[in-house]
Design a protein around this motif. Structure first.
Motif, PDB file in Angstrom:
ATOM      1  N   UNK A   1     133.407  52.126 102.694  1.00  0.00           N
ATOM      2  CA  UNK A   1     133.288  50.992 101.768  1.00  0.00           C
ATOM      3  C   UNK A   1     132.825  49.759 102.538  1.00  0.00           C
ATOM      4  N   UNK A   2     131.699  49.201 102.141  1.00  0.00           N
ATOM      5  CA  UNK A   2     131.188  48.011 102.803  1.00  0.00           C
ATOM      6  C   UNK A   2     132.092  46.813 102.507  1.00  0.00           C
ATOM      7  N   UNK A   3     132.154  45.828 103.421  1.00  0.00           N
ATOM      8  CA  UNK A   3     133.003  44.646 103.202  1.00  0.00           C
ATOM      9  C   UNK A   3     132.688  43.957 101.880  1.00  0.00           C
ATOM     10  N   UNK A   4     133.709  43.650 101.116  1.00  0.00           N
ATOM     11  CA  UNK A   4     133.527  42.973  99.834  1.00  0.00           C
ATOM     12  C   UNK A   4     133.324  43.907  98.665  1.00  0.00           C
ATOM     13  N   UNK A   5     133.106  45.221  98.942  1.00  0.00           N
ATOM     14  CA  UNK A   5     132.888  46.176  97.860  1.00  0.00           C
ATOM     15  C   UNK A   5     134.224  46.579  97.250  1.00  0.00           C
ATOM     16  N   UNK A   6     134.226  46.797  95.929  1.00  0.00           N
ATOM     17  CA  UNK A   6     135.458  47.188  95.237  1.00  0.00           C
ATOM     18  C   UNK A   6     135.621  48.703  95.298  1.00  0.00           C
ATOM     19  N   UNK A   7     136.839  49.154  95.585  1.00  0.00           N
ATOM     20  CA  UNK A   7     137.087  50.586  95.629  1.00  0.00           C
ATOM     21  C   UNK A   7     138.548  50.867  95.327  1.00  0.00           C
ATOM     22  N   UNK A   8     138.825  52.121  94.938  1.00  0.00           N
ATOM     23  CA  UNK A   8     140.191  52.594  94.730  1.00  0.00           C
ATOM     24  C   UNK A   8     140.439  53.686  95.755  1.00  0.00           C
ATOM     25  N   UNK A   9     141.623  53.648  96.396  1.00  0.00           N
ATOM     26  CA  UNK A   9     141.857  54.514  97.556  1.00  0.00           C
ATOM     27  C   UNK A   9     143.301  54.996  97.562  1.00  0.00           C
TER      28      UNK A   9
END
Length: 482
Positions: A404-412
């Motif tokens: 995940x690139x910095x600032x990108x939204x993700x669920x983990x």
């Protein structure tokens, strides 16, 4: 296919069947030829014949030449076809008269300063002699950025290039310990060559051997692709070997069997070992340019963001990569900031300090139920499918910063087994998804708690619960040890 021998290097014979090549790799010989070749004879007597011996580091030492003269004149003979790298210091340059490589004695061949050796089986070996120098011209015991660049150009410019079988260098690659197991007393952030790191990054060897540090280090294999962003590629194994006959009995010989890459089935080639890690030389998906020191990966501070997915972030950029209609000079990029107030920062006026029971590492306590890890994993996957959320399983040793690139939204999700689930958020993602899964009947069986708005109680009750938790937590409170 790579079939390693056991750690004693004189273990089971993998067998010279089909296209398999049985090989030995050795660290700094330092003129101890009898010790090395007697050891090789003993291994071959026990485990069967090997096809070749690859020597990295200092082949010659500061000892008298009497022992070497016996091999040079043919009185003694190496028991196996042996390939060696060139000088690492001025003292031993005299032994390597031809920069393009030559036969030093029967069965002992100097590969040359740099190049590609391809055996009759198709096994491809790239070699780079000497130690790093950033100045031109370089002496005969150094390599330069131009040498590394020319090696990459020879191989990497073709569209069919997938990697090489073996890379031989004397210095370790700098930062090789990143994301990996401990390298012992060797600090890989300070020692080693950044040029070798760059070469290994580009050539993608299946095996990389090095020496000079007088210790043995077998790094966990690392992947050569970015998970979820690139097609799977083969893994790389880095092995550093100790010096021959060292009193600490550190491992200086490594035995392995390998089928040349060009003869392997594609699916078999890219099969990932269970302990594979991230690439130690990659930073934010990009590598440093040739001739520059590869910067150490920067540790990013932990921060929680609350994303407004309806808000447009950033500005459109033209095909040239520049901001459109921007009259102002480019300013240094600021770290990503949360678009709204943070409920967990003590400096924030929105934080409810009456719920704080301890100030230390950021921890969110959660109840542990009797559910097995497989049940929890299945619950997340099942509910993700029901809500048409693509929840992907990623390798255990993956670093989230590489995915995940910095600032990108993700669920983990990270389970106690080390298994990891990942979803790259685009739009219309239910922000309470994780809470809903944990509160479901399959996990905690408290479906009424799936919506936080249904869990609100009075401030007085919150203070009472906070005090109770603080007392119960006291035996585990490490901040009280001081």
């Amino acid at each position: 296919m790579i079939i390693p021998y056991d750690n004693c290097c004189d273990g089971r014979n993998a067998g010279s069947y089909g296209n398999t090549r049985n090989c030995l790799a050795c660290g700094d010989v330092e003129g101890k030829f009898d010790i090395l070749f007697n050891r090789v004879r003993a291994i071959q007597k026990k485990s069967g014949n090997f096809d070749l011996l690859l020597c990295v580091g200092n082949f010659f030492g500061s000892t008298p030449d009497a022992e070497w003269e016996e091999y040079k004149t043919g009185i003694k003979k190496a028991p196996i076809q042996t390939y060696v790298l060139g000088a690492n210091n001025q003292e031993t340059v005299k032994y390597f008269q031809d920069a393009d490589g030559c036969e030093l004695a029967e069965n002992i061949t100097y590969l040359g300063r740099k190049g590609i050796f391809t055996g009759s089986s198709g096994l491809q070996i790239v070699y780079l002699s000497g130690t790093e120098s950033l100045n031109e011209p370089v002496p005969g015991y150094n390599f330069s950025p131009k040498d590394v660049s020319s090696l990459r150009t020879m191989l990497c410019t073709t569209s069919q290039f997938k990697g090489v079988d073996i890379l031989l260098t004397s210095p370790w690659p700098k930062y090789v310990g990143n994301f990996g197991n401990s390298s012992g007393e060797v600090d890989t952030k300070k020692c080693g060559s950044a040029l070798v790191s760059s070469l290994a990054m580009g050539l993608k060897p299946r095996y990389h051997f090095a020496a000079l540090e007088k210790t043995y280090y077998e790094r966990l294999p690392y992947r050569n692709h970015v998970v979820l962003q690139e097609n799977a590629q083969h893994a790389t194994r880095f092995i550093a070997l100790a010096n021959v006959g060292n009193p600490e009995k550190k491992k200086y010989l490594y035995a392995f069997s390998i089928v040349p890459m060009k003869l392997m089935d594609a699916a078999e080639l890219v099969k990932q070992p269970p302990d594979v890690t991230e690439n130690p030389y990659r930073k934010s998906g990009q590598e440093a340019s040739i001739g520059k020191q590869i910067p150490a990966p920067v540790e990013e501070s932990a921060c929680q963001f609350f994303f407004d997915l309806n808000e447009k972030q950033g500005r459109k950029r033209s095909s040239t990569g520049r901001d459109s209609k921007s009259p102002h000079p480019k300013q240094p990029r600021k770290p990503p900031q949360p678009p709204g107030p943070c409920w967990f920062c003590l400096a924030s006026p929105e934080v409810e300090k009456h719920l704080v029971v301890n100030i230390g590492t950021h921890v969110i306590p959660v109840p542990v139920s009797c559910c097995a890890t497989d049940d929890i994993k299945d619950a997340f996957i099942t509910q993700a499918q029901e809500q048409q959320i693509e929840l992907l399983e990623i390798p255990e040793h993956s670093d989230i910063k590489q995915i995940a690139q910095p600032g990108a939204a993700y669920f983990y999700v990270e389970l106690d087994t080390g298994e990891k689930l990942f979803h790259r958020i685009k739009k219309n993602f239910p922000l309470q998804f994780g809470r809903e899964v944990l509160a479901s009947e399959a996990i905690l069986n408290i479906p009424g708690k799936s919506d936080w708005r249904q869990c609100q109680i009075s401030k007085e009750d919150e203070e009472t619960l906070a005090r109770r938790f603080q007392k119960d937590f006291e035996p585990y409170d490490f901040t009280l040890d001081d």
